[in-house]
Scaffold this motif. Structure first.
Motif, mmCIF file in Angstrom:
data_model
loop_
_atom_site.group_PDB
_atom_site.id
_atom_site.type_symbol
_atom_site.label_atom_id
_atom_site.label_comp_id
_atom_site.label_asym_id
_atom_site.label_seq_id
_atom_site.Cartn_x
_atom_site.Cartn_y
_atom_site.Cartn_z
ATOM 1 N N LEU A 21 0.808 -1.225 0.000
ATOM 2 C CA LEU A 21 0.000 0.000 0.000
ATOM 3 C C LEU A 21 0.839 1.272 0.000
ATOM 4 N N ALA A 22 2.174 1.137 0.004
ATOM 5 C CA ALA A 22 3.063 2.293 0.167
ATOM 6 C C ALA A 22 2.838 3.382 -0.876
ATOM 7 N N LYS A 23 2.524 3.039 -2.108
ATOM 8 C CA LYS A 23 2.361 4.051 -3.166
ATOM 9 C C LYS A 23 0.903 4.279 -3.531
ATOM 10 N N THR A 24 0.010 4.005 -2.581
ATOM 11 C CA THR A 24 -1.418 4.232 -2.799
ATOM 12 C C THR A 24 -1.866 5.384 -1.906
ATOM 13 N N PRO A 25 -3.097 5.854 -2.067
ATOM 14 C CA PRO A 25 -3.606 6.921 -1.197
ATOM 15 C C PRO A 25 -3.842 6.488 0.253
ATOM 16 N N VAL A 26 -3.751 5.187 0.560
ATOM 17 C CA VAL A 26 -4.008 4.702 1.916
ATOM 18 C C VAL A 26 -2.916 5.186 2.861
ATOM 19 N N ILE A 27 -3.341 5.829 3.975
ATOM 20 C CA ILE A 27 -2.399 6.251 5.016
ATOM 21 C C ILE A 27 -2.783 5.574 6.323
ATOM 22 N N ASP A 28 -1.850 5.422 7.225
ATOM 23 C CA ASP A 28 -2.075 4.750 8.504
ATOM 24 C C ASP A 28 -2.786 3.401 8.323
ATOM 25 N N PRO A 29 -2.244 2.497 7.474
ATOM 26 C CA PRO A 29 -2.963 1.248 7.199
ATOM 27 C C PRO A 29 -3.194 0.389 8.429
ATOM 28 N N GLY A 30 -2.372 0.521 9.459
ATOM 29 C CA GLY A 30 -2.545 -0.278 10.665
ATOM 30 C C GLY A 30 -3.827 0.033 11.413
ATOM 31 N N GLN A 31 -4.477 1.152 11.095
ATOM 32 C CA GLN A 31 -5.732 1.523 11.754
ATOM 33 C C GLN A 31 -6.955 0.918 11.070
ATOM 34 N N ALA A 32 -6.775 0.401 9.861
ATOM 35 C CA ALA A 32 -7.908 -0.141 9.098
ATOM 36 C C ALA A 32 -8.046 -1.639 9.345
ATOM 37 N N GLN A 33 -9.281 -2.083 9.509
ATOM 38 C CA GLN A 33 -9.590 -3.490 9.743
ATOM 39 C C GLN A 33 -10.404 -4.036 8.568
ATOM 40 N N VAL A 34 -10.095 -5.279 8.178
ATOM 41 C CA VAL A 34 -10.760 -5.916 7.042
ATOM 42 C C VAL A 34 -11.221 -7.316 7.434
ATOM 43 N N ASP A 35 -12.417 -7.673 6.982
ATOM 44 C CA ASP A 35 -12.930 -9.044 7.001
ATOM 45 C C ASP A 35 -13.415 -9.330 5.586
ATOM 46 N N ALA A 36 -13.129 -10.510 5.061
ATOM 47 C CA ALA A 36 -13.603 -10.841 3.721
ATOM 48 C C ALA A 36 -13.871 -12.337 3.626
ATOM 49 N N ARG A 37 -14.829 -12.675 2.769
ATOM 50 C CA ARG A 37 -15.172 -14.068 2.519
ATOM 51 C C ARG A 37 -15.615 -14.195 1.071
ATOM 52 N N LEU A 38 -15.184 -15.278 0.411
ATOM 53 C CA LEU A 38 -15.624 -15.541 -0.957
ATOM 54 C C LEU A 38 -15.818 -17.039 -1.119
ATOM 55 N N ASP A 39 -17.023 -17.445 -1.494
ATOM 56 C CA ASP A 39 -17.340 -18.846 -1.773
ATOM 57 C C ASP A 39 -17.515 -18.993 -3.275
ATOM 58 N N LEU A 40 -16.807 -19.957 -3.845
ATOM 59 C CA LEU A 40 -16.897 -20.249 -5.274
ATOM 60 C C LEU A 40 -17.369 -21.681 -5.453
ATOM 61 N N ALA A 41 -18.276 -21.922 -6.406
ATOM 62 C CA ALA A 41 -18.752 -23.276 -6.715
ATOM 63 C C ALA A 41 -18.837 -23.408 -8.230
ATOM 64 N N TYR A 42 -18.093 -24.382 -8.771
ATOM 65 C CA TYR A 42 -18.083 -24.623 -10.215
ATOM 66 C C TYR A 42 -18.997 -25.795 -10.534
ATOM 67 N N HIS A 43 -19.849 -25.618 -11.541
ATOM 68 C CA HIS A 43 -20.773 -26.661 -11.972
ATOM 69 C C HIS A 43 -20.567 -26.888 -13.460
ATOM 70 N N GLY A 44 -20.022 -28.034 -13.809
ATOM 71 C CA GLY A 44 -19.856 -28.364 -15.218
ATOM 72 C C GLY A 44 -21.103 -29.052 -15.742
ATOM 73 N N ASP A 45 -21.443 -28.798 -16.989
ATOM 74 C CA ASP A 45 -22.598 -29.416 -17.620
ATOM 75 C C ASP A 45 -22.071 -30.374 -18.683
ATOM 76 N N ALA A 46 -22.115 -31.672 -18.406
ATOM 77 C CA ALA A 46 -21.559 -32.673 -19.317
ATOM 78 C C ALA A 46 -22.303 -32.702 -20.651
ATOM 79 N N ILE A 47 -23.594 -32.378 -20.643
ATOM 80 C CA ILE A 47 -24.386 -32.419 -21.877
ATOM 81 C C ILE A 47 -24.148 -31.176 -22.719
ATOM 82 N N ASP A 48 -24.133 -30.030 -22.091
ATOM 83 C CA ASP A 48 -23.951 -28.772 -22.827
ATOM 84 C C ASP A 48 -22.938 -27.891 -22.102
#
Length: 192
Positions: A21-48
């Motif tokens: 983050l050093a060359k971004t507009p973000v300052i004092d990054p230690g003060q910011a808190q993040v939570d994130a979640r991403l669920d991915l599910a792949y479904h192949g269709d054997a017919i089409d």
């Protein structure tokens, strides 16, 4: 032809990413808190295989972010944060993505977006979008604008309700059927 992947970034502070983050507009990054979640599910269709799909469902929480850029103003923006969620489906062979819902909650203002884009990979894809800003008191909407971005509006008291509804549908192959409609409720706000 089937698979699931669940990614979780439990609460951490952005100080751990300080070198990135050093060359971004973000300052004092230690003060910011993040939570994130991403669920991915792949479904192949054997017919089409054209109907192979990747479903995604995720959330993101940010609090305590500070940023500075001369383009935004002379003072740093402090204490920024929001909650976001997204749910949708990507069909790579059909070159289509659908976002059933993408929501952002920021300082009491709630916005929701539904989007469908097709003909991906072309210079101009086709898309439909519907953005809704839930009605909120105008004073809440005004408070959501950081003070550093709107110093001239500080001290204003507003009455009324603010909301919005924007719809867009564009297909570059059939511009005659283009649809654009919007209702932005700023005219419902009055200065007290």
């Amino acid at each position: 032809r089937e698979g699931e992947l669940k990614l979780v970034a439990a609460r951490f502070d952005l100080g751990q990413l300080a070198p990135i983050l050093a060359k971004t507009p973000v300052i004092d990054p230690g003060q910011a808190q993040v939570d994130a979640r991403l669920d991915l599910a792949y479904h192949g269709d054997a017919i089409d295989p054209l109907h192979d799909a990747l479903d995604f469902d995720g959330s993101f929480h940010l609090s305590g972010l500070s940023a500075f850029s001369p383009a935004l103003g002379p003072e740093p923006l402090r204490g920024l944060g929001f909650d976001a969620r997204v749910k949708g489906r990507l069909e790579p062979k059909a070159r289509t993505v659908r976002i059933e819902s993408a929501t952002v909650d920021y300082s009491g203002v709630h916005a929701a977006l539904a989007l469908e884009a097709s003909k991906l990979g072309r210079k101009l894809p086709a898309f439909k979008a519907h953005l809704v800003v839930k009605p909120v008191p105008c004073q809440v909407a005004l408070r959501a604008i950081p003070e550093e971005l709107s110093p001239a509006l500080q001290g204003f008291k507003l009455a009324g309700t603010f909301g919005g509804d924007v719809r867009v549908e564009i297909d570059p192959d059939d511009l005659e059927k283009m649809e654009l409609s919007s209702r932005i409720g700023i005219d419902g706000c009055t200065v007290l």
